[in-house]
Design a protein around this motif. Sequence first.
Motif, mmCIF file in Angstrom:
data_model
loop_
_atom_site.group_PDB
_atom_site.id
_atom_site.type_symbol
_atom_site.label_atom_id
_atom_site.label_comp_id
_atom_site.label_asym_id
_atom_site.label_seq_id
_atom_site.Cartn_x
_atom_site.Cartn_y
_atom_site.Cartn_z
ATOM 1 N N ARG A 59 -12.730 14.255 -2.347
ATOM 2 C CA ARG A 59 -12.733 14.704 -0.956
ATOM 3 C C ARG A 59 -11.711 15.844 -0.840
ATOM 4 O O ARG A 59 -10.809 15.972 -1.668
ATOM 5 C CB ARG A 59 -12.361 13.565 -0.013
ATOM 6 N N ALA A 60 -11.834 16.627 0.217
ATOM 7 C CA ALA A 60 -10.961 17.793 0.362
ATOM 8 C C ALA A 60 -9.493 17.389 0.400
ATOM 9 O O ALA A 60 -8.652 17.977 -0.292
ATOM 10 C CB ALA A 60 -11.346 18.575 1.623
ATOM 11 N N ASN A 61 -9.162 16.379 1.205
ATOM 12 C CA ASN A 61 -7.762 15.977 1.318
ATOM 13 C C ASN A 61 -7.245 15.385 0.015
ATOM 14 O O ASN A 61 -6.077 15.579 -0.347
ATOM 15 C CB ASN A 61 -7.589 14.963 2.449
ATOM 16 N N GLU A 62 -8.106 14.642 -0.692
ATOM 17 C CA GLU A 62 -7.702 14.086 -1.983
ATOM 18 C C GLU A 62 -7.323 15.198 -2.945
ATOM 19 O O GLU A 62 -6.363 15.073 -3.712
ATOM 20 C CB GLU A 62 -8.847 13.255 -2.567
ATOM 21 N N ALA A 63 -8.080 16.294 -2.901
ATOM 22 C CA ALA A 63 -7.842 17.396 -3.831
ATOM 23 C C ALA A 63 -6.551 18.142 -3.511
ATOM 24 O O ALA A 63 -5.731 18.396 -4.401
ATOM 25 C CB ALA A 63 -9.025 18.358 -3.811
ATOM 26 N N VAL A 64 -6.342 18.491 -2.242
ATOM 27 C CA VAL A 64 -5.168 19.302 -1.914
ATOM 28 C C VAL A 64 -3.873 18.503 -2.034
ATOM 29 O O VAL A 64 -2.797 19.096 -2.180
ATOM 30 C CB VAL A 64 -5.283 19.910 -0.501
ATOM 31 N N LYS A 95 -6.400 4.546 0.099
ATOM 32 C CA LYS A 95 -6.800 3.763 -1.069
ATOM 33 C C LYS A 95 -6.675 4.608 -2.335
ATOM 34 O O LYS A 95 -7.419 5.579 -2.506
ATOM 35 C CB LYS A 95 -8.239 3.282 -0.916
ATOM 36 N N PRO A 96 -5.765 4.264 -3.226
ATOM 37 C CA PRO A 96 -5.667 5.013 -4.477
ATOM 38 C C PRO A 96 -6.784 4.608 -5.441
ATOM 39 O O PRO A 96 -7.345 3.516 -5.345
ATOM 40 C CB PRO A 96 -4.299 4.602 -5.020
ATOM 41 N N ARG A 97 -7.123 5.498 -6.335
ATOM 42 C CA ARG A 97 -8.094 5.180 -7.386
ATOM 43 C C ARG A 97 -7.845 6.111 -8.565
ATOM 44 O O ARG A 97 -7.173 7.138 -8.423
ATOM 45 C CB ARG A 97 -9.534 5.319 -6.902
ATOM 46 N N THR A 98 -8.376 5.737 -9.703
ATOM 47 C CA THR A 98 -8.263 6.557 -10.899
ATOM 48 C C THR A 98 -9.645 7.065 -11.281
ATOM 49 O O THR A 98 -10.587 6.281 -11.384
ATOM 50 C CB THR A 98 -7.663 5.760 -12.058
ATOM 51 N N LEU A 126 -7.430 11.316 -13.687
ATOM 52 C CA LEU A 126 -6.846 11.912 -12.484
ATOM 53 C C LEU A 126 -6.607 10.788 -11.485
ATOM 54 O O LEU A 126 -7.521 10.033 -11.158
ATOM 55 C CB LEU A 126 -7.795 12.965 -11.910
ATOM 56 N N ARG A 127 -5.370 10.660 -11.051
ATOM 57 C CA ARG A 127 -4.988 9.605 -10.106
ATOM 58 C C ARG A 127 -5.060 10.137 -8.684
ATOM 59 O O ARG A 127 -4.323 11.065 -8.320
ATOM 60 C CB ARG A 127 -3.569 9.111 -10.410
ATOM 61 N N VAL A 128 -5.945 9.576 -7.894
ATOM 62 C CA VAL A 128 -6.073 9.950 -6.479
ATOM 63 C C VAL A 128 -5.181 9.020 -5.671
ATOM 64 O O VAL A 128 -5.404 7.818 -5.619
ATOM 65 C CB VAL A 128 -7.536 9.831 -6.011
ATOM 66 N N ARG A 129 -4.165 9.575 -5.042
ATOM 67 C CA ARG A 129 -3.228 8.755 -4.267
ATOM 68 C C ARG A 129 -3.570 8.700 -2.784
ATOM 69 O O ARG A 129 -3.085 7.834 -2.070
ATOM 70 C CB ARG A 129 -1.803 9.304 -4.430
ATOM 71 N N TYR A 130 -4.390 9.635 -2.338
ATOM 72 C CA TYR A 130 -4.700 9.705 -0.908
ATOM 73 C C TYR A 130 -6.198 9.549 -0.676
ATOM 74 O O TYR A 130 -6.830 10.338 0.017
ATOM 75 C CB TYR A 130 -4.196 11.025 -0.323
ATOM 76 N N GLY A 131 -6.762 8.500 -1.271
ATOM 77 C CA GLY A 131 -8.168 8.208 -1.047
ATOM 78 C C GLY A 131 -8.430 7.791 0.385
ATOM 79 O O GLY A 131 -7.532 7.375 1.116
ATOM 80 N N LYS A 132 -9.689 7.889 0.789
ATOM 81 C CA LYS A 132 -10.062 7.564 2.168
ATOM 82 C C LYS A 132 -9.727 6.114 2.472
ATOM 83 O O LYS A 132 -10.077 5.203 1.733
ATOM 84 C CB LYS A 132 -11.561 7.801 2.364
ATOM 85 N N ALA A 133 -9.056 5.886 3.590
ATOM 86 C CA ALA A 133 -8.633 4.545 3.980
ATOM 87 C C ALA A 133 -9.672 3.885 4.868
ATOM 88 O O ALA A 133 -10.402 4.556 5.606
ATOM 89 C CB ALA A 133 -7.298 4.615 4.715
ATOM 90 N N SER A 134 -9.747 2.565 4.786
ATOM 91 C CA SER A 134 -10.523 1.817 5.762
ATOM 92 C C SER A 134 -9.762 1.833 7.072
ATOM 93 O O SER A 134 -8.561 2.117 7.112
ATOM 94 C CB SER A 134 -10.727 0.377 5.282
ATOM 95 N N PHE A 194 -20.693 3.035 -12.573
ATOM 96 C CA PHE A 194 -19.609 3.927 -12.988
ATOM 97 C C PHE A 194 -19.406 5.032 -11.952
ATOM 98 O O PHE A 194 -18.272 5.352 -11.578
ATOM 99 C CB PHE A 194 -19.930 4.538 -14.354
ATOM 100 N N VAL A 195 -20.500 5.594 -11.471
ATOM 101 C CA VAL A 195 -20.412 6.640 -10.451
ATOM 102 C C VAL A 195 -19.771 6.089 -9.183
ATOM 103 O O VAL A 195 -18.937 6.745 -8.552
ATOM 104 C CB VAL A 195 -21.807 7.218 -10.149
ATOM 105 N N GLN A 196 -20.127 4.868 -8.820
ATOM 106 C CA GLN A 196 -19.542 4.229 -7.638
ATOM 107 C C GLN A 196 -18.031 4.104 -7.782
ATOM 108 O O GLN A 196 -17.269 4.395 -6.853
ATOM 109 C CB GLN A 196 -20.160 2.849 -7.433
ATOM 110 N N ARG A 197 -17.573 3.679 -8.969
ATOM 111 C CA ARG A 197 -16.136 3.535 -9.209
ATOM 112 C C ARG A 197 -15.441 4.891 -9.195
ATOM 113 O O ARG A 197 -14.321 5.022 -8.681
ATOM 114 C CB ARG A 197 -15.898 2.832 -10.548
ATOM 115 N N GLN A 198 -16.084 5.892 -9.756
ATOM 116 C CA GLN A 198 -15.492 7.225 -9.763
ATOM 117 C C GLN A 198 -15.274 7.747 -8.343
ATOM 118 O O GLN A 198 -14.261 8.373 -8.044
ATOM 119 C CB GLN A 198 -16.407 8.196 -10.524
ATOM 120 N N LEU A 199 -16.230 7.469 -7.469
ATOM 121 C CA LEU A 199 -16.148 7.945 -6.087
ATOM 122 C C LEU A 199 -15.249 7.074 -5.223
ATOM 123 O O LEU A 199 -14.856 7.488 -4.123
ATOM 124 C CB LEU A 199 -17.547 8.005 -5.470
ATOM 125 N N GLY A 200 -14.948 5.852 -5.679
ATOM 126 C CA GLY A 200 -14.102 4.966 -4.896
ATOM 127 C C GLY A 200 -14.822 4.281 -3.765
ATOM 128 O O GLY A 200 -14.207 3.947 -2.748
#
Length: 338
Positions: free
Chosen positions: A168-173, A209-212, A195-203, A296-302
Amino acid sequence: MIEGWCAQQLGGRRLQKATVENRVHVLRQFRDHAGVGPWEWTAAGFDEWMMDLVSVRHMMPSTLRTYQVVIRQFCDFITSPHYGWATQCEERFGTHPVQVCHDWNTRPHLQDHEANPRRRPLTRSELQQLFDRADEEVQTRLSAGRKGAAAAYRDATLLKVVYAWGLRANEAVMLDVTDLYRNPKVPSFGDLGFLRVRYGKASRGSPPKPRTVATVMPWAVDVLKDYMGNVLPLMRSGTTNALWFSERSRRLGVRSLSDRFALYRDELGLDSSLSPHCLRHSYATHLIEDGHDPFFVQRQLGHAYQATTGIYTHVSEDFANRILREALAKIPPLVDLT
């Protein structure tokens, strides 16, 4: 009832105050429309409210579902024997609350693609045009001796990173250099295997929600390595670990990414409703077309739900026809028993 439900949401479920306040606002909207207390709410009254939201307020399907979830959860609370509201209402009013949301009058979770149909994944040809245009901007600025070549290079790399890791845009920046690290199973990727995403979309009401995300596109590793080695040092300021900087040496914002994408999109004559998020749709679609497992795609997207990944995936007609041919080829021929 509402105060008790708020206590449950804030205390037991640990939701954020703003989220609970928004839910209470929805409850009060339905109460005002029904004109009666929750112990007299009916499924028919709820259906009338939904019709009003659709026909008069023209509410989007995703917002309708949010409203339905709020009412369903509140009704679950007031009808639960754990809290005793049904007994209290019987004693005070001679009636009791019921669940007014059921499978026949609520929308299932993401059953259909509800977004604007033009917010779609880019075809591989369109994606290549976008990247070529971004690279061309870098060369144009360098050849003309104009300012902004480093920024154009940064933007070209950022667009490719958004796609190559399905961000997502915010995850990237919000990425930092320290969010990239080695995958021992793929040593050829060096320090860019994960790549560790620390600012994944929150519920709603929850923290990010972080994800790798595992690296799956080797070309993107070379692109990001080149940027980090040759351009990032020119734009970095101080000791911060941010991966993307503005020309004022501040962390880049989402607006900058959106503006650059929109500029190239319009120059290429693509749909005006497309946003950087379509790169994430493209990532999901292309991974499926390339044979990656849907889970796998589902996990990648979080994504918590496979159905959510499903609306990101819009495979091409050629791919669908190839899968059909392969499936038909596996069917054994009919045996003539005559």
